[in-house]
Design an enzyme around this catalytic site. Sequence first.
Site, PDB file in Angstrom:
ATOM      1  N   GLU A 192       0.885  -1.180   0.000  1.00 44.49           N
ATOM      2  CA  GLU A 192       0.000   0.000   0.000  1.00 44.49           C
ATOM      3  C   GLU A 192       0.917   1.222   0.000  1.00 44.49           C
ATOM      4  O   GLU A 192       0.974   1.970  -0.967  1.00 44.49           O
ATOM      5  CB  GLU A 192      -0.922  -0.016   1.228  1.00 44.49           C
ATOM      6  CG  GLU A 192      -1.856   1.192   1.321  1.00 44.49           C
ATOM      7  CD  GLU A 192      -2.657   1.240   2.629  1.00 44.49           C
ATOM      8  OE1 GLU A 192      -2.254   0.591   3.614  1.00 44.49           O
ATOM      9  OE2 GLU A 192      -3.684   1.960   2.658  1.00 44.49           O
ATOM     10  N   ASP A 270     -12.275  -0.751   2.238  1.00 44.74           N
ATOM     11  CA  ASP A 270     -11.263  -0.475   3.263  1.00 44.74           C
ATOM     12  C   ASP A 270     -11.872   0.130   4.531  1.00 44.74           C
ATOM     13  O   ASP A 270     -12.172  -0.603   5.468  1.00 44.74           O
ATOM     14  CB  ASP A 270     -10.150   0.425   2.696  1.00 44.74           C
ATOM     15  CG  ASP A 270      -8.799   0.198   3.347  1.00 44.74           C
ATOM     16  OD1 ASP A 270      -8.704  -0.683   4.206  1.00 44.74           O
ATOM     17  OD2 ASP A 270      -7.832   0.896   2.984  1.00 44.74           O
TER      18      ASP A 270
HETATM   19  N1  HPA Z   1      -3.968   0.227   5.817  1.00 44.40           N
HETATM   20  C1  HPA Z   1      -3.369  -0.191   6.922  1.00 44.40           C
HETATM   21  N2  HPA Z   1      -4.000  -0.322   8.071  1.00 44.40           N
HETATM   22  C2  HPA Z   1      -5.286  -0.011   8.136  1.00 44.40           C
HETATM   23  C3  HPA Z   1      -5.961   0.436   7.028  1.00 44.40           C
HETATM   24  C4  HPA Z   1      -5.263   0.560   5.800  1.00 44.40           C
HETATM   25  O1  HPA Z   1      -5.788   0.949   4.744  1.00 44.40           O
HETATM   26  N3  HPA Z   1      -7.244   0.649   7.432  1.00 44.40           N
HETATM   27  C5  HPA Z   1      -7.327   0.324   8.725  1.00 44.40           C
HETATM   28  N4  HPA Z   1      -6.138  -0.072   9.171  1.00 44.40           N
HETATM   29 ZN    ZN Z   2      -7.051  -1.974   4.905  1.00 48.82          ZN
END
Ligand code: HPA
Ligand code: ZN
Length: 330
Positions: A192, A270
């Site tokens: 990410e 998400d």
């Molecule tokens: N990324 C990492 N941790 C998280 C996310 C995310 O998008 N959403 C909630 N915790």
């Molecule tokens: Zn997430």
Amino acid sequence: MPLPKAELHLHIEGTLEPELAFELAERNGVKLPYADTDELREAYRFEGLQSFLNLYYELMAVLRTERDFEDLANAYLARAAAQGVRHAEIFFDPQAHTSRGVGMDTVVEGLWRALGSSEDNHGVSTQLILCFLRDESAELALETLESARPYLDRIVGVGLDSAEVGHPPVKFREVYEAAAALGLRRVAHAGEEGPPEYITQALDVLGVKRVDHGLRCMEDPALVERLVRDRIPLTVCPLSNVRLRAVDTLADHPLPAMLDAGLLCTVNSDDPAYFGGYAGDNFHAVRDALGLSKDRLRALARNSFVASFLEHDEERRQRYLAEVEAYAFP
Ligand code: HPA
Ligand code: ZN
């Protein structure tokens, strides 16, 4: 009628809408440092993952009782059902609650009050995935898995979330081995904000068979080739990627390139309360911004059921897939 789909990347704590946050704050006598929902919404401008996480953890202070977790989950399930979600694999972050003195029992029992009757009440089948906070220690992750043992019949797998950079998957080798030995499925957020190597590590060291986000695989052609060859699903979250600045605008999102490359992508929300939309909203957003065809949208919905953890119930998976094939776009 919306396109039938499975939601595979959804943090239940990220479904806490400002209105519910204030309602629960009132009920539990918790003081939020925001005057009202408008002022709280003003705080929803994020520079990246960490600035979102700060608010995400802060607002969790209002979640205290089983009923709070039940209400949170029911609110999500109602919204998800209205947007065509037929099956949801739901992340929860127990460490964000146990660290505040709210027990694993309260969290799981509360969520289960909603999830256990979700098919009857919302027409949505559900599974729970326990996430470890990667910016906390590996020892705490092991303790968390241990404290979840009484509830493993309600938990399908484990995941890894929170601040990614500087907390590579390899840090959690041991707890993933323990989870595998318990028969739990394994996923992890990777790529990410973190580099493509974190995706490779999640596959090689943690043994994940599905990757959350995975966006940055596009920087490594050999990794893309591997993900395509091994049919590793990626749970992509387009609106999240814009809000957390992984991409500049939705029109710049690599989703079409990922699909062109043959990657098994799914579209997910998400943390929908924070990022501007639920599963259906994400589908509509990519359709509009990226001009995805009906065939592509149907393929994304198909992928969501292909990638879901329904191995114990193939008949259900086939039923959902048939709904996708039969769907008539308006
Ligand atoms: N990324 C990492 N941790 C998280 C996310 C995310 O998008 N959403 C909630 N915790
Ligand atoms: Zn997430």
